[in-house]
Scaffold this motif. Structure first.
Motif, mmCIF file in Angstrom:
data_model
loop_
_atom_site.group_PDB
_atom_site.id
_atom_site.type_symbol
_atom_site.label_atom_id
_atom_site.label_comp_id
_atom_site.label_asym_id
_atom_site.label_seq_id
_atom_site.Cartn_x
_atom_site.Cartn_y
_atom_site.Cartn_z
ATOM 1 N N PHE A 1 -3.110 1.546 15.368
ATOM 2 C CA PHE A 1 -2.478 0.496 14.725
ATOM 3 C C PHE A 1 -3.023 0.789 13.103
ATOM 4 C CE2 PHE A 1 -1.739 -3.506 12.653
ATOM 5 C CZ PHE A 1 -0.437 -3.935 13.141
ATOM 6 N N SER B 1 -0.705 1.885 10.216
ATOM 7 C CA SER B 1 -0.693 0.762 9.031
ATOM 8 C C SER B 1 -0.978 1.293 7.795
ATOM 9 C CB SER B 1 -1.604 -0.198 9.244
ATOM 10 O OG SER B 1 -1.179 -1.145 10.591
ATOM 11 N N CYS B 2 -1.635 2.628 7.529
ATOM 12 C CA CYS B 2 -1.910 3.163 6.622
ATOM 13 C C CYS B 2 -0.831 4.369 6.426
ATOM 14 C CB CYS B 2 -3.356 3.865 6.494
ATOM 15 S SG CYS B 2 -4.732 2.679 6.473
ATOM 16 N N TYR C 1 4.034 -4.894 2.319
ATOM 17 C CA TYR C 1 3.128 -4.911 3.024
ATOM 18 C C TYR C 1 3.621 -4.954 4.644
ATOM 19 C CZ TYR C 1 4.516 -9.960 3.578
ATOM 20 O OH TYR C 1 4.918 -11.183 3.749
ATOM 21 N N ALA D 1 3.343 -1.728 6.387
ATOM 22 C CA ALA D 1 1.932 -1.667 7.035
ATOM 23 C C ALA D 1 1.929 -2.059 8.438
ATOM 24 C CB ALA D 1 0.764 -2.245 6.343
ATOM 25 N N ILE D 2 2.541 -3.243 8.713
ATOM 26 C CA ILE D 2 2.716 -3.812 10.184
ATOM 27 C C ILE D 2 3.477 -3.037 10.774
ATOM 28 C CG2 ILE D 2 3.446 -5.879 11.291
ATOM 29 C CD1 ILE D 2 2.612 -7.559 8.816
ATOM 30 N N GLY E 1 2.024 0.276 11.875
ATOM 31 C CA GLY E 1 0.991 0.079 12.937
ATOM 32 C C GLY E 1 1.644 -0.080 14.271
#
Length: 128
Positions: A8, A12-13, A28, A31-32, A35
């Motif tokens: 995850f 996310s990165c 953002y 990122a979720i 993951g």
């Protein structure tokens, strides 16, 4: 940290990094989404479809990523009205949130994603 937690975090990165390299900006929520995508690829493409052909697993990965991106777009862009992206001018799009050209890109990116998942699985097995 568990394998799923590492995947995850890696997703996310990776997802926002790819988006920054491609578009020069991100959000953002990516990122979720990243993951979630990497964990799903591990569970499906490297798990239940492990013995299927590479083509089948990449097709599944493309479908998973496209599905997560559609869900994220419907929440972030449509539901919250943030307008982070709009693919309505791209061919074969669905509600301007996903499109065939990017799904084709996800097909190819499933290969390195599965490699990362296998690496994490091996590390987890080595610890056991």
């Amino acid at each position: 940290m568990s394998k799923d937690g590492i995947l995850f975090l890696a997703g996310s990165c990776a997802y926002p990094t790819l988006e920054m390299a491609w578009r020069g900006r991100t959000h953002y929520s990516m990122a979720i989404a990243g993951g979630v995508c990497l964990c799903l690829i591990d569970w499906v493409c490297c798990g239940s479809l492990e013995r299927k052909s590479l083509f089948t697993r990449c097709l599944a990965g493309a479908g998973l990523i496209t599905g997560v991106e559609l869900a994220a777009g419907l929440i972030v862009n449509t539901g919250l009205g943030l307008g982070v992206w709009d693919y309505s001018k791209l061919p074969l799009n669905i509600l301007g949130q996903v499109c065939l050209p990017y799904s084709a890109l996800w097909f190819g990116l499933t290969v390195p994603a599965m490699a990362l998942c296998r690496l994490c699985r091996r590390a987890e097995d080595a610890e056991a």
